[in-house]
Structure formats: C-alpha cells, structure tokens
Design a protein around this motif. Structure first.
Motif: not given
Lengths: 384, 384
Positions: A263-264, A291, A294-295, A285-287, A140
């Motif tokens: 990252v969950p 993501d 965008e923040q 929450l980051v996938r 990841m």
C-alpha cells in the motif's frame, strides 16, 4: 508402518504412529538441526530414526565431538504440553499441512496448531505491516482484510500489534490464521490475548513451529515470517518504514516466489517508506482488495482428506554443498562472528570463501536463528 | 531563400524571411489547420505558400465550399502584438526550438516566447499536478523542482495554481519554462502574474503556440499539455485525483514516448488517486529528485546555434488515411457531435465507421480543439 520401510530413494511419508512423531520431533529439536538440515538428513537417510542415528557422525565431520541428539524425554514433555494446550501436530505431508508451505525447501517439518485446521485448505493472503501503524494504516488494514475475508480468502498474519492485529480482527468471520513467533500456547503480545481467543473461537487457527511454551525472542521473528509468506499466495505490506522487518519479510516472500504487494503512502510520511521502496522495486501497488485479488493466482484445488504422500523434497541445486561441507562452513562462520555486528563483505574476506557459498550458508544460519542480520545488513551472532 | 526552392521531396526549412514567417503563420492560423494538418500540408506541398494556395481545393474535397485561408492582415496584427509584448517567434527547425518537441508528429509549427530561449537547450523535466493541491503535495513539488534545478534540469510546467506554481517557484534559479494555454502575453491565472514576471526576470521562459492576446479556454489546456510533456524527457505528476487532467497529460506523455513518473500517496487520500493509478499501470514511483534523474535518458547534445535543417516530419503510418478522407471523417464526426456529451462507442456506432479510424480522428479533433473529451471519456463539440 515403520521407519525401516523407507530408504533415501523413496520420499518419506509423514509420521503416522506415535513413535514416528517422537522421532520427527526429536530430530527437529536436536541441536544444529533447522528445517533445511532436517530435510537434507531425511533425503540422505530416509527416515527420522535413521537420521537421528547418523547425527553424531555428521556432527563429528563438522568438528563437533560428543554430539548427542535431543533426548526423548524432552519431546515427550513437549507433546504432553501440546495435549494440555489442545494443540495438534500437523506434519509436512499431512492433508492439513498448507500446500504452498510444503513446497519450500525450508518448510517447517511440523507445526503445532490450535483451532480449526479447515481454514488451511482455503486460499490464503498474508497481510502484514508496522507495529506502530498510523490510524490511516490501521483503517487500510481493516478494510483490506475485511474485503479479502468476504471474498473467501483467509488472512494470515503474525498477531503483532498494529497492522497484524487490525488485519486479524477484520478477518475473524472468514477464519484467520495467526502464525506465532514463540510457542503456539504463548500469546504475545499480551494485549492481543482476547484477539487470540477470538481467532480460535471463530474457526480460525493459531500456528507455530517452535516448541510449546517458548517465549518469542528477536531471532524467532524472521524465521516465523517465512511461514506467514510461505503459506500465502501473496503478501500485502500495509505500512512499513524503510528499514523494517516487514521489508525483510517481503524480500523473503519474493525469494519464495510469492506475489508481493504494498500500500503506497506519501514520500514525506516515513511510515510509508518501506512500502514505497517495494513498489519502486516492482511490488504491485494496492489500493483495495480488488487490486490484491487481481494479482493472486487462481485458488489451488482443495487438498484431499487424510494423509497424502509427501512429495519429494525440492531438488537441491546441482552445485549444492554436501551436508558435511555445509556444516564446516557454518562452523567457520559462527567462529568468525560475535555479538558485535560485522558486514557481510568483511566476513567473506575474513573467511577467504566465495560469496556464492557464504550467502546461502548465512541464510541457513539466519533461519536457524544462529545469526542475526541487523539494520544495514550487518551480521551478528545470536547468543545461545 | 524562397518557398519555391522547395518541393515535397525535400524537407522544408524553417522560415528565414519575414515573408516566410507570414506564410507559416497564415497557414497555421487558417481554419481547420491544426499542427498535424500543417505538417501534412507541408509534406504534400513543400512550402507554406504552396499549402496556402492548395487549401481551398483541399477544403472543397472535404465538402467545405468557399473556404479561404487566414487573411494576411490577421497575422500581421499578431506579429505586431508579439513585437509589442517582446515575444519572439521560434519555428520548428530553428536552433532554439526544443529538440524533443520537434520530433512529435503534432509538433507546434511555431511558438511565441518571452524570456531567455537559452533554457530550451538544457535537459527538461515536466512537473505537473493538481490545482487544489494539499500542503504535502506543494511541499513535495517545491522539493522536487528545487533539487531538479540544482541538478541542472529545467523544470517545465503550466503556470497553473497549485503544483505548477510551486514547481516554477522552486526552480526559478535554474531558469524554468511556463507553457501557457492562452496567448503568451496573457497571464492566467492572474494570481500568478508576479511569478510569471519572475520566471522571465530569472532567465526563464514563457511559451505558447496560441495567437497573442488569446484568453485560455477549456479546449486550450489539453493541447497545451502535449507541449509541456513534449518538451521534456520525463513527466512527473506530483498530486492528481483519479479523474484529472494531469492523468490525461500523463497518458499522452506515454504516447509521446516520455518517461512518466508519479509521487504516490495513501489510497485513502483522494488527491493521490491519479498518481497511484499511474504507478499501478507502470509509471515509476517518485520519492525524490534522485528517483526522477535515475529514470531520465542522458541529456541530449546541446543543439548548435542558428538555423538547422528541419528534419523530415515523422513518417505517417502506412495505412494513413489521405487528408481528404481524414477531412471527410472529421466533418462526419463534427456533424454527429453537439454540446451534449456522447460516448465514443455510441459515436462509432452512429458513424458506422471502424473504431480504428475514428479514434485517431478524434485525437486530431481534440488537439485542434474542435472536440472536448469530458470526465468519463464522453465527447462533446466545442462551440466555436
């Protein structure tokens, strides 16, 4: 341009002469002078030289007799070591100094840098996480860092093993910034020596606020982490257990006004515990890299070349204690603490002081590496 | 107490006589009468009997000639089948009818129930998720449902394989509620026959709004899911892919004003995709039953015994289309749709109607099982 040109009513400029640099470094390397104190002294006395002259009296007011600032020889040796290592001094107010970092009240007065300072003008994202990361976590980190680099973001991390190393490695092409806990010429951990070389070879940068040749010890890490998050507009935690340093970094980043993302992972996977807590408490929450991007706020204007006037250091809060009061409280806290951990509540009771006053003092002392906050929030004195 | 005692200016009471019950069931089982239409007719005509009398004229206004309501013999047969299966009719307004469900504008007028209706007076939490769950997901479902049961919550789910079955199984002791997509006497899937028996044996309940003996088909599931979330004060999604029915359930639950919660998973694990999307969009992150209970409103007062006056059905929005207009739009939509999926945008263009009017009509038709929304949001006619 001499120190005498400035008074406390004018914002200080970064040093432009060798003498200025020596004075800044002497002030910063003097005992009991952390970044917060450095800026307070500069605000009170206008220049590093005048602050150095005032220091013994300030110390006396705090009950420390016979105080003398850092000798010139010590900083001349540090500057020589820097030249030998190819390190450049970047001072707050210099054009190359990261803008977001400069806005912090405890901004490092100076950073030693090895590599290409150009990356510091690009938008930066911190990617951090566990040393003992899972293979899923490493994948990841690589995927996020690679995509962030491709999108024009510079990845900032701490060159630790695990998530940090994976993030740097995947972001080499775009230039990546490693902020070290010890001296900029001390590669730690040794297994990342090759990665460290590649970072510099590929137009990236290694940075540290610590003196050259300093081996990193535990108290350096939280102090270093405020730089990682302070440089970046957002902090992404990739994998972190419930009671981990990454969580403290994330909480500090929130205090700095940085966007915190995580990252969950599955709740039955302990290595995701810290990330899940962050998300539960409001972190995004980051996938994927999308993501993250965008923040982030829109990238700032690139800074101009050369020195720019130092902005006035952030206004201290109205009820800010004076330096003398702060020094006295710091000393009281240090007197009460020992190597055995004590709870913050207990400490406040022992001091008979207001929690409102003790908490920021503790933060100062933590940042200065005098006090260590242990798992569970217990406080202990850092042996000197 | 006869239907004639009520007019449209008084809220209807639940049926208390066999004749009342027959009229309710006839109205509900009549063609083109879904729950929303049922309550609209009741509001317009005061009683089920009068609504039945008005139906042919309402249908004619919508362009349907020769409409006749459901024959009495059909519902008498259904009531006989219910007696044989040991199923009890619970009507909206009855003391046993779940309060939270009663507040929905499309509340089922009646439910068939097998088991102990007492569980319906306890606080309820829906636990739902993927059929093809991972072993981690199943463990999580069991752990959450077991802890919720131990904390006094009734777990509501859909008796599907995977997460649903795991949740029911772990919550048997506290009494658990299975809401079926087909008839309450039709156990589906067959592999859950034993679990279905245990639910009833352990003071739990099986429920359905569908006619007895009806085999569940695709269109029944979304309609059923609104009951699962409608009964509960919160909906927990344990494991769900990005484009899954559980996600639709969760979105509908949000529309119902229910607290939506989800168990996170690693972004590289596709089975967590839906849950991560939900959390990203604001659903609360669930690590344990404590996280769930913390989000729930305080349990409502237990309802009194016996019949309580039906509250006035929720006020329709001010710009609510009249029933005739709605029926006409419904028919236009049904005429445009076929078994091949069409996008909603295309449909709106074809109709030359406002999206604002088409969307709620589509929802009505979906709930009535006339239109099916397929993965990606494409719409198709459900063959009758």
């Amino acid at each position: 341009m001499r120190d005498e040109d400035y008074s406390s009513t004018h914002p200080p400029l970064p040093p432009t002469t060798e003498d200025d640099r020596v004075a800044w470094l002497r002030l910063l390397r003097s005992r009991r002078v952390g970044p917060t104190t450095f800026w307070k002294l500069m605000a009170d006395h206008g220049t590093a030289q005048r602050s150095l002259e005032a220091l013994p009296e300030v110390a006396r007011a705090a009950g420390v007799e016979g105080y003398s600032p850092c000798p010139e020889g010590v900083v001349l040796a540090e500057m020589k070591a820097a030249r030998m290592a190819g390190a450049r001094m970047i001072c707050r107010g210099d054009g190359a100094y990261p803008r977001a970092l400069a806005a912090l009240p405890d901004a490092p007065p100076l950073l030693w840098a090895i590599g290409s300072a150009e990356v510091l003008s690009k938008p930066m994202v911190a990617v951090v996480g566990a040393r003992n990361a899972s293979s899923l976590g490493l994948r990841m980190a690589r995927s996020l860092a690679g995509d962030l680099g491709a999108a024009g973001y510079v990845v900032v991390s701490g060159l630790a093993r695990g998530i940090d190393a994976a993030a740097h490695g995947a972001a080499l092409e775009g230039g990546t910034v490693a902020v070290l806990a010890g001296g900029v010429d001390v590669v730690y951990p040794a297994e990342n020596a090759r990665l460290s070389d590649e970072i510099v070879a590929k137009d990236g940068l290694r940075l540290s606020e610590q003196p050259m040749r300093i081996q990193p010890v535990a108290r350096h890490f939280p102090v270093r982490n405020r730089i990682i998050s302070g440089m970046a507009s957002g902090v992404v935690v990739v994998e972190a257990a419930a009671k981990s340093g990454s969580l403290i970094t994330a909480r500090n980043a929130l205090d700095q006004g940085r966007e915190v993302m995580a990252v969950p992972g599955h709740p039955l996977d302990g290595r995701a515990g810290g990330c899940n807590i962050l998300i539960r408490d409001g972190a995004k929450l980051v996938r994927s890299a999308e993501d993250i991007i965008e923040q982030l706020p829109p990238p700032p204007e690139p800074p101009g070349q050369g020195a720019v006037p130092l902005e006035v250091p952030p206004e201290p809060p109205k009820d800010r204690r004076t330096l003398q009061q702060a020094a006295a409280l710091h000393q009281q806290i240090l007197d009460r603490l020992g190597p055995s951990p004590v709870s913050e509540d207990q400490l406040i009771r022992d001091l008979g002081a207001a929690a409102k006053a003790v908490s920021p003092a503790l933060t100062d002392l933590e940042l200065e590496g005098r006090v260590q906050r242990q798992p569970g929030g217990m406080l202990a004195l850092v042996p000197r």
